[in-house]
Each structure stands twice: as structure tokens, then as C-alpha cells.
Scaffold this motif. Structure first.
Motif, PDB file in Angstrom:
ATOM      1  N   SER A 182     -16.274  70.273 135.159  1.00 48.43           N
ATOM      2  CA  SER A 182     -16.243  68.847 135.479  1.00 48.43           C
ATOM      3  C   SER A 182     -15.575  68.609 136.826  1.00 48.43           C
ATOM      4  CB  SER A 182     -15.479  68.078 134.398  1.00 48.43           C
ATOM      5  OG  SER A 182     -16.089  68.198 133.137  1.00 48.43           O
ATOM      6  N   LYS A 183     -15.909  67.483 137.424  1.00 50.48           N
ATOM      7  CA  LYS A 183     -15.203  67.078 138.638  1.00 50.48           C
ATOM      8  C   LYS A 183     -13.774  66.706 138.254  1.00 50.48           C
ATOM      9  CE  LYS A 183     -15.340  64.037 142.659  1.00 50.48           C
ATOM     10  NZ  LYS A 183     -16.048  62.939 143.372  1.00 50.48           N
ATOM     11  N   LEU A 184     -12.825  67.266 138.969  1.00 49.05           N
ATOM     12  CA  LEU A 184     -11.431  67.020 138.626  1.00 49.05           C
ATOM     13  C   LEU A 184     -10.612  66.668 139.854  1.00 49.05           C
ATOM     14  CD1 LEU A 184      -9.930  69.815 139.667  1.00 49.05           C
ATOM     15  CD2 LEU A 184     -10.706  70.686 137.466  1.00 49.05           C
ATOM     16  N   ARG A 185      -9.456  66.086 139.587  1.00 47.56           N
ATOM     17  CA  ARG A 185      -8.493  65.772 140.637  1.00 47.56           C
ATOM     18  C   ARG A 185      -7.389  66.814 140.607  1.00 47.56           C
ATOM     19  NH1 ARG A 185      -9.522  60.584 142.548  1.00 47.56           N
ATOM     20  NH2 ARG A 185      -7.618  60.707 143.792  1.00 47.56           N
ATOM     21  N   GLU A 186      -6.868  67.135 141.773  1.00 48.51           N
ATOM     22  CA  GLU A 186      -5.848  68.168 141.904  1.00 48.51           C
ATOM     23  C   GLU A 186      -4.554  67.560 142.449  1.00 48.51           C
ATOM     24  OE1 GLU A 186      -9.123  71.643 143.097  1.00 48.51           O
ATOM     25  OE2 GLU A 186      -7.625  70.965 144.573  1.00 48.51           O
ATOM     26  N   TRP A 224       0.186  67.892 147.507  1.00 43.82           N
ATOM     27  CA  TRP A 224      -1.254  68.154 147.568  1.00 43.82           C
ATOM     28  C   TRP A 224      -1.988  67.171 146.676  1.00 43.82           C
ATOM     29  CZ3 TRP A 224      -4.228  72.539 149.440  1.00 43.82           C
ATOM     30  CH2 TRP A 224      -5.486  72.698 148.884  1.00 43.82           C
ATOM     31  N   ARG A 225      -2.984  66.483 147.241  1.00 51.05           N
ATOM     32  CA  ARG A 225      -3.858  65.612 146.470  1.00 51.05           C
ATOM     33  C   ARG A 225      -5.298  65.964 146.844  1.00 51.05           C
ATOM     34  NH1 ARG A 225       0.686  65.105 145.157  1.00 51.05           N
ATOM     35  NH2 ARG A 225       1.852  63.183 144.714  1.00 51.05           N
ATOM     36  N   GLY A 226      -6.079  66.367 145.859  1.00 53.47           N
ATOM     37  CA  GLY A 226      -7.433  66.791 146.164  1.00 53.47           C
ATOM     38  C   GLY A 226      -8.367  66.584 145.000  1.00 53.47           C
ATOM     39  N   SER A 227      -9.598  67.031 145.166  1.00 49.86           N
ATOM     40  CA  SER A 227     -10.589  66.998 144.097  1.00 49.86           C
ATOM     41  C   SER A 227     -11.518  68.176 144.287  1.00 49.86           C
ATOM     42  CB  SER A 227     -11.377  65.688 144.111  1.00 49.86           C
ATOM     43  OG  SER A 227     -12.114  65.558 145.313  1.00 49.86           O
ATOM     44  N   SER A 228     -12.155  68.601 143.190  1.00 53.39           N
ATOM     45  CA  SER A 228     -13.098  69.708 143.262  1.00 53.39           C
ATOM     46  C   SER A 228     -14.128  69.562 142.153  1.00 53.39           C
ATOM     47  CB  SER A 228     -12.372  71.057 143.149  1.00 53.39           C
ATOM     48  OG  SER A 228     -11.743  71.192 141.883  1.00 53.39           O
ATOM     49  N   LEU A 229     -15.245  70.282 142.310  1.00 58.28           N
ATOM     50  CA  LEU A 229     -16.358  70.200 141.366  1.00 58.28           C
ATOM     51  C   LEU A 229     -16.852  71.596 141.062  1.00 58.28           C
ATOM     52  CD1 LEU A 229     -18.415  68.410 139.819  1.00 58.28           C
ATOM     53  CD2 LEU A 229     -19.843  68.476 141.874  1.00 58.28           C
ATOM     54  N   GLY A 230     -17.105  71.845 139.778  1.00 59.20           N
ATOM     55  CA  GLY A 230     -17.629  73.123 139.360  1.00 59.20           C
ATOM     56  C   GLY A 230     -19.102  73.283 139.702  1.00 59.20           C
ATOM     57  N   ALA A 231     -19.595  74.505 139.488  1.00 62.59           N
ATOM     58  CA  ALA A 231     -20.963  74.833 139.900  1.00 62.59           C
ATOM     59  C   ALA A 231     -22.010  74.146 139.049  1.00 62.59           C
ATOM     60  CB  ALA A 231     -21.155  76.354 139.854  1.00 62.59           C
ATOM     61  N   ALA A 232     -21.774  74.004 137.754  1.00 61.29           N
ATOM     62  CA  ALA A 232     -22.807  73.474 136.864  1.00 61.29           C
ATOM     63  C   ALA A 232     -22.193  72.586 135.798  1.00 61.29           C
ATOM     64  CB  ALA A 232     -23.591  74.618 136.227  1.00 61.29           C
TER      65      ALA A 232
END
Length: 623
Positions: free
Chosen positions: A353-357, A335-343
Motif C-alpha cells: 500500500s501507499k504509505l507515509r514515512e 524525515w517526512r516522506g511517502s512511498s508505494l509498493g510495486a503491486a
């Protein structure tokens, strides 16, 4: 790999970014990197490196069996893995010649991770004129990392490389491999691929052609053996084996193209079906533990790309963090991904923070584990475990970090999913020396109990069982906190803030038990829990005039977050040096004392170095 105190001399030349693919980073990496062998060699031997630096492998006496001839002249005798993807044939087949069996030269005799194949494609574009669109490159990487990739059992031991962890490597087998491979990059780099014997030899050829230091290290005899004139010598007159040959033998035997793991996995490769809800448990240094849920949905039916929605709740302060993201799966399990929090905020360690998964999924697709990370140097991150919610009870975490022997009536929250409504106290077990005194409440996602710990309970981690669901080593039981460890035990931070970004470091203090034998530093010692501490810097003495604690940066006394100083020469420092340096990071326990009545103290070794002025092509798969 993690710095060690004994190698602190190289510390300023080492960064966690020097971890690109062992084949693909060739032309892009710095000439003449620091190696641990050079300081032990006489000047004449170093001068000999210059004479070797322009050479490529020259055929020597002997044949393929004894590894002494040029691998470029070897016939490929191992069975290749045919390339069946039309786009890969189209983009790669013009230079990599096909044969009657559907093999493409070189490609069919290599298996690698997604990062390895992505880096190879970038190298083909930069050096060989490959014309390929980003979307096409992604499809080729998907294909190669699936059907010319690693088996899950091969990938798992080196996942720390893709997860951007800085750690001590325990997989380096001997000093020869440490010199030939791990002196310039992590040993996980070559072990993230599998190759035929000829391909391992050609990989050495490439390093010889592009790196003068590689040529020199390869020609060094095993165990050193240089005399005062820079020549190879041996006390009994025998000609010692060169490190290149020893390394090639080891890699050919221990990382071959065809393995039992690959043979078993190849027919099982399938499109993953990961859609649904997953129970999340996570931990972040300095921020404690989290529980939550991730919803995974295919971007479209049958797709290996997903969109995600995640909710995490802190067990430390109760704060809730929501994230939206996207990801893709390579090889059915990577799995390679990214996500961003609400604030998200500007705070470097902001949990939104925007992070990589990066995750490794078990072949049966019931669980996954890995790291979600961010930061200029990937220094912040959650250690994450996912468990699929399939209708049966599943456990994620408990509310307490640990319990002391003799504790009575401790309230414990058990977090999970699908917990049965008719759950009884007798269905819950915390192991020997414990007793569930009362079941306070139960919902599908949480059970609350009161727990007693016997005064004579054997110290150690306990499994928690709720019906058929088991959470292993969930509750440490301890008699006393015997000593303190600071994590990470060795650390690296980067100056910045003017032209370059800072590289932070977060520390945490852990209380440890001596275990049943009562002796510190033995195998039965175990980590109890993170503890509150007061943080400070201590001088790591290398020269009398350093005063590094005044220049390297600031350590938050309450949180353990280290913020490095700015980059650039400092006129206030002797010789106008930069603000780099070596210090101790000291944690003084607030609530635990030793037998002498003084607070327990632990410390970690921190190197603060200059920014990474030049970023070589990064190995991670682009978003």
C-alpha cells in the motif's frame, strides 16, 4: 492517546484524528468536546460553564510574576529567535511586526515541529487572509521547523504524535495537565512546541476565546473543589489555585523557549547528508519482521529532498516487497516522506500500500527510527529502524524470534551488511549460556550459524555480537512461555463501508516470560515472541441487552485482523442503534499451555465507534 478501560465512557467521542496542533486546531475543532472532568461535577457547575463561555481573559489583580494578570498585557522579556529567511519575512512580516533585532512578533518566541508550523500556516490562511502558494508554504515550514524548531532530544519523546501512534501517554505529569491539555488532545501536542512564558499565556487566551469547555476547565480549581452551587470551595477557607495558572506555571518551567538542548543544537544545525545505502529492519503487527535495504539519493546536489528505493524481505514467509518513494528533511533530522509498493491491492493491510514515512534521525546521521503507516485512520504500519551502511559491519536482525533453554543445534541466520569474509565462529557471540557450535556460511549480508543454549541459561534477551558490530536484545532466551499478552492492549476501530471508510485493527498475541523472579507482572518480565493463536470476540458487559459481539464486526480467527461492521442505524438492533460497541478480543494460544494444562489465553479491550464524520484540518505536512 490510547483509550483505557476506566475511561471507556468517552470512547465513542475520542478518535486518533483529534491530535492537531494545540494552537492551530482552535477554530476547526468541534465545540464542546468530551472531557473526563465533567461527569464528576454537579449540574450547577456545568451551568456555570455557559456563563463563562463567551469571556476572554480579564485582567486580574496581581502582576506577571504571579501569573494572575492577562498575558496580553505582559511585556515580552525573553530573548527572541531572529527570523533571517527573506520569504518568511515577506509572508509573515506584514502582520507579525519586526523589531530592531530581527525578531517577528509571536513567531520569534515559539519553536515547533514541522506539523505545528504547517498547521499554523493553514490557520493563517483560513482565518487571517494569508496569501501563500503551496511551494512557498513548504519553504516557510522548512525554515521555521529548522531554525525555529525543536532539538532532536526534544522531538524524540513526542515523535509518536507525528508517527500517528495510538498509545497510552506516559508523559502527562499530573492530573491538572491531564485536564487542561490532555482531556481534548494528546499531551504530546503542547510538548511538540516550546514557548516563552508570555506565549504560553497567549495560547491559553486563545483557547479561552474559542472553547467554552477550555474556559470552564481553566477556571476549575486544582483538585476540583466545586460546591453544590458551582462555586469554588475549600475546607480550610483558602482560595485554591486555578488550573489555568497551575498549567501555565508548569509549561513555562518545563517547556520554555530557551533550553540547554536547543542551545546545544542551534549551532550544530546543518544540511543533512543522507545519501547512500541504509540497512532496514522492520516489524509489523500480525505480519512479523522484515529486513532489507533502502537507497537514498538527493533529488539534486545539496538538496534536502530525496528519492528512495527500498527492498524488504519478510522473515515470516520470505516474500519480497519493493517500494519507490520521495521524502524531505526538516531541521536536519525529521524525515517526512511517502512511498508505494510495486503491486498494491485492495486488501486493507496490503504490504504494498501507499504509505507515509515518519522518521527521527540521530544527530550523527548513523541511524534512524520511526513508523511507516497507512490506512484511513493510520492503523497499519511498520516499526522501522535504519542503520547507515558505511563500510563497517552492521547488524539488522536474526532469523529466530526466540530460543528455549536446552536447545541444541538451532540454525540462526544473522542479517546485516559488510560482514567480513574471514569471519570465524569465535567472532560471533550470543551472550551468556550460549555457544556458537558452527559457522555454516557467511556472505557480506548474512551469516549462518548453529547455536546451543545451556539448560541453565538465565532467561532474558541476549545481545548478538559479530566482531565489533552489536545488535542489542536480539535473541530472547526463555525457559517457558508463562502468559500471553494481546497487542494493542486497548484498541479503537471505526465503522464504515457505506459512505465512510472503515477503520480496521490488527491484533497480535505475544508469549511472555515471568523472568528470573518467576512472578508474573513484575519488572523483569519480558516479551519472548509472537505466537500462533485462535482469535475470537468476547462480550464486554456494560448493559444486559448489548450483544455487541453480534454487531461490531468480524475478527479473523487465524490472522487477528478485525474488520468493523457498516455504519448507520441497524434496525435489527435494540433501539435501532448503530453498530458501535465494546468487546474483548481473545487470543487462545495454539501451542502453549499453562500449569493446568489448558491453553494460555490473553485478551485486549476493543472499542468500535462511529466514523469520523468530520475531518478537521490534518496536521501532517502535505506531500
Amino acid at each position: 492517546m490510547r483509550l483505557s478501560r476506566k475511561n471507556r465512557g468517552d470512547a465513542l467521542a475520542r478518535t486518533p484524528q483529534v491530535t492537531s496542533d494545540v494552537e492551530a486546531d482552535s477554530v476547526l475543532a468541534a465545540r464542546g468536546p468530551s472531557t473526563r472532568s465533567w461527569h464528576r461535577l454537579p449540574v450547577a457547575a456545568l451551568l456555570a460553564a455557559g456563563a463563562l463561555s463567551t469571556s476572554v481573559v480579564v485582567a486580574q489583580a496581581g502582576g506577571e510574576d504571579d501569573f494572575t494578570s492577562d498575558p496580553a498585557g505582559w511585556d515580552e522579556t525573553e530573548a527572541g529567535i531572529p527570523v533571517t529567511d527573506s520569504l518568511t519575512m515577506q509572508k509573515c512580516g506584514t502582520c507579525h511586526a519586526p523589531d530592531a533585532d530581527g525578531n517577528l512578533s509571536r513567531i520569534s518566541w515559539i519553536r515547533a515541529t514541522p506539523e505545528g508550523w504547517a498547521q499554523t500556516i493553514k490557520r493563517m490562511v483560513k482565518l487571517n487572509g494569508l496569501e501563500i502558494e503551496p511551494g512557498e508554504a513548504r519553504e516557510v515550514v522548512k525554515y521555521l521547523s529548522t531554525y525555529h524548531g525543536l532539538a532532536p532530544e526534544e522531538a524524540k519523546p513526542v515523535m509518536y504524535l507525528a508517527e500517528k501512534r495510538i498509545q497510552d501517554e506516559t508523559i502527562v505529569p499530573n492530573d491538572t495537565l491531564r485536564q487542561t491539555c490532555a482531556s481534548c488532545h494528546a499531551f504530546a501536542q503542547p510538548m511538540s512546541s516550546r514557548r516563552s512564558k508570555r506565549e504560553w499565556g497567549l495560547l491559553e487566551n486563545m483557547h479561552r476565546a474559542l472553547y467554552s469547555t477550555a474556559e470552564f476547565i481553566y477556571e476549575t480549581p486544582v483538585g476540583g473543589g466545586y460546591d453544590e452551587n458551582g462555586g469554588a470551595g475549600d475546607s480550610d477557607g483558602a482560595k485554591p489555585e486555578k488550573q489555568a495558572i497551575a498549567a501555565l506555571k508548569w509549561l513555562s518551567e518545563n517547556a520554555p523557549l530557551h533550553t540547554p538542548e536547543w542551545s546545544a543544537w542551534r549551532p550544530r544545525i546543518r544540511a543533512p547528508k543522507l545519501g547512500g545505502k541504509w540497512l532496514v529492519s522492520a516489524e509489523m503487527r500480525g505480519h512479523g519482521r522484515f529486513v532489507g535495504e533502502m537507497t537514498i539519493a538527493p533529488r539534486e546536489p545539496g538538496s534536502d529532498e530525496y528519492i528512495t528505493s527500498t527492498v524488504l524481505r519478510s522473515l515470516k514467509d520470505g516474500s519480497v516487497h519493493t517500494r519507490k518513494g520521495a521524502s524531505l528533511i526538516y531541521g536536519g533530522f525529521s524525515w517526512r516522506g511517502s512511498s508505494l509498493g510495486a503491486a498494491p491491492s485492495a486488501a486493507p493491510d496490503d504490504l504494498d500500500s501507499k504509505l507515509r514515512e515518519t522518521l527521527w534521525f540521530a544527530p550523527d546521521q548513523t541511524m534512524a527510527m520511526g513508523r511507516w503507516y497507512w490506512g484511513e485512520y493510520h492503523e497499519f504500519g511498520y516499526d522501522v529502524t535504519l542503520r547507515r551502511e558505511s563500510g563497517a559491519p552492521v547488524l539488522a536482525a536474526i532469523s529466530l524470534d526466540a530460543l528455549k533453554t536446552g536447545t541444541k543445534g538451532a540454525e540462526v541466520h544473522i542479517y546485516g551488511a559488510n560482514l567480513p569474509a574471514d569471519l570465524a565462529a569465535g567472532d560471533i557471540d550470543f551472550g551468556s549460556g550460549t555457544k556458537v557450535a558452527k559457522l555454516v556460511s557467511v556472505t557480506p549480508g548474512e551469516a549462518v550459524v548453529t547455536l546451543d543454549i545451556a539448560a541453565n541459561a538465565v532467561p532474558g534477551p541476549r545481545d548478538v555480537t559479530v566482531g565489533s558490530a552489536v545488535l542489542q536484545k536480539a535473541l530472547p532466551v526463555y525457559a517457558s512461555v508463562d502468559y500471553v499478552k494481546v497487542t494493542p492492549d486497548t484498541a479503537l476501530a471505526h465503522l464504515g463501508g457505506i459512505k465512510y471508510a472503515k477503520g480496521f485493527e490488527q491484533f497480535a498475541a505475544w508469549g511472555y516470560s515471568n523472568g528470573p523472579d518467576g512472578k508474573e507482572g513484575t519488572k523483569d518480565d519480558f516479551a519472548i515472541m509472537p505466537i500462533e493463536a485462535t482469535w475470537s470476540l468476547g462480550e464486554f458487559i456494560t448493559t444486559t441487552y448489548d450483544n455487541d459481539t453480534k454487531f461490531v464486526g468480524a475478527l479473523d480467527a487465524a490472522s487477528g485482523l478485525f474488520t468493523p461492521n457498516v455504519e448507520g442505524p441497524n434496525p435489527e438492533r435494540r433501539f435501532g442503534r448503530n453498530n458501535y460497541g465494546e468487546v474483548w478480543v481473545v487470543a487462545t494460544a495454539k501451542n502453549f499451555a499453562g500449569k493446568d494444562g489448558k491453553p494460555l489465553v490473553g485478551r485486549s479491550y476493543l472499542v468500535t465507534t462511529v466514523p469520523t464524520y468530520k475531518r478537521w484540518d490534518q496536521p501532517e505536512v502535505s506531500e
